[in-house]
Write an enzyme that holds these catalytic residues in place. Sequence first.
Site, short mmCIF file in Angstrom:
data_model
loop_
_atom_site.label_atom_id
_atom_site.label_comp_id
_atom_site.label_asym_id
_atom_site.label_seq_id
_atom_site.Cartn_x
_atom_site.Cartn_y
_atom_site.Cartn_z
N GLU A 215 0.82 -1.21 0.00
CA GLU A 215 0.00 0.00 0.00
C GLU A 215 0.86 1.26 0.00
OE1 GLU A 215 -2.97 0.27 -0.69
OE2 GLU A 215 -3.61 -1.81 -0.52
N TYR B 188 -6.14 6.55 4.31
CA TYR B 188 -6.30 5.53 3.26
C TYR B 188 -5.58 4.24 3.61
CZ TYR B 188 -5.34 2.57 -0.58
OH TYR B 188 -5.22 1.43 -1.32
N ASP C 119 -9.27 6.37 -1.80
CA ASP C 119 -8.19 6.96 -2.59
C ASP C 119 -8.80 7.68 -3.80
OD1 ASP C 119 -9.07 4.94 -4.17
OD2 ASP C 119 -7.09 4.19 -4.69
#
Length: 347
Positions: free
Chosen positions: A39, A122, A140
Amino acid sequence: MNYPYVAEFRRALVEWFESEKRDLPWRHTKDPYKIWVSEVMLQQTRVDTVIPYYNRFMESFPTLELLAEAPQEYLLKHWEGLGYYSRARNLQAGVREVLENYGGIVPDNRHEISKLKGVGPYTAGAILSIAYNKPEHAVDGNVMRVLSRVLEIHEDIALPKTKKIFEAAVEELIDPEHTSSFNQGLMELGALICTPTSPKCLLCPVREYCKAFNGGEPEKLPVKSKKVKMKHLSYDVFVCEDTEGRILMEQRPEKGLLANMWQFPMIEHDEEATLTTQAIFEANYHVHVNKQQELMKFKHVFSHLTWQLNSYHLQSEPSQCGHWFTREQIEMLPMPVPMLKIWETLK
DNA sequence: CACGCGTGGTA
DNA sequence: TTACCAAGCGT
């Protein structure tokens, strides 16, 4: 929110994701650490770019402990070319926090995981939903684009406060039984179908529940303001090699642009101005130059500024001042892309 | 909140 | 070529 198709939307999105999702390296694991790494790498970065970096990273740092112990220069070398280098330092800081404060277990709740360096709203939601099956939003740019169309939300997504609207929407929409596939499904849909320009609505699994599709103008959404003003800077760059084959390098400051990365000595000059004189270089770096030849001129574009770089190869006498490296040693140093370009040309 | 922070792909 | 982006975060 008054969105009548919640159940149908969830089912269609999750089923589509399960059957159509791309086979990506980080989709073969539920290890929170590995999801975390993926991520962070994916922040503002394309999937195709990330894949080789992720694989190499996991070969060198398969566990959180190994990343925590890594020398920063070795870590940055793995991030070289990926950009936004503070991500790497923050990731390592975050991993160290997990070892010190949470017994090496990545926290499974938003309150604690959000305290970790480099883990924002996020990334927190992504790790919680993908690795721990928690019903947390992970909003996002993809998610805002997809939901702005599905729900016909016209708020300006460039404004920070607008994200709250989408987070609230996801909290209502998210499939509590399939949090991972739901959140990833929204992003995958944005990446493959619900693209910024020319969305492939006829292939979209949720088009019947999409207000913009039924209203006729999905391409008009999302609304996004904000223009970027570019600054231009010009530098002369000197690859200064002494008679023993050693090359002068310098390390950038630990904060700011390309922090801690290594570069060939650079001297800024105003636009269109004459090149830096040999005397100025010699004075700044305390070396005696015998010969100078032009290497290459090019422009390097960052997100918020551009560099015009004129590079030169210098022959000099050996010096005691500064950091001099052999060609083999230079290969080990983390360098930003513009320096790698000069280096590849020289080799 | 606005801005700084990389890079490579694409219309 | 310019513009705009692509799975954001820290300050």
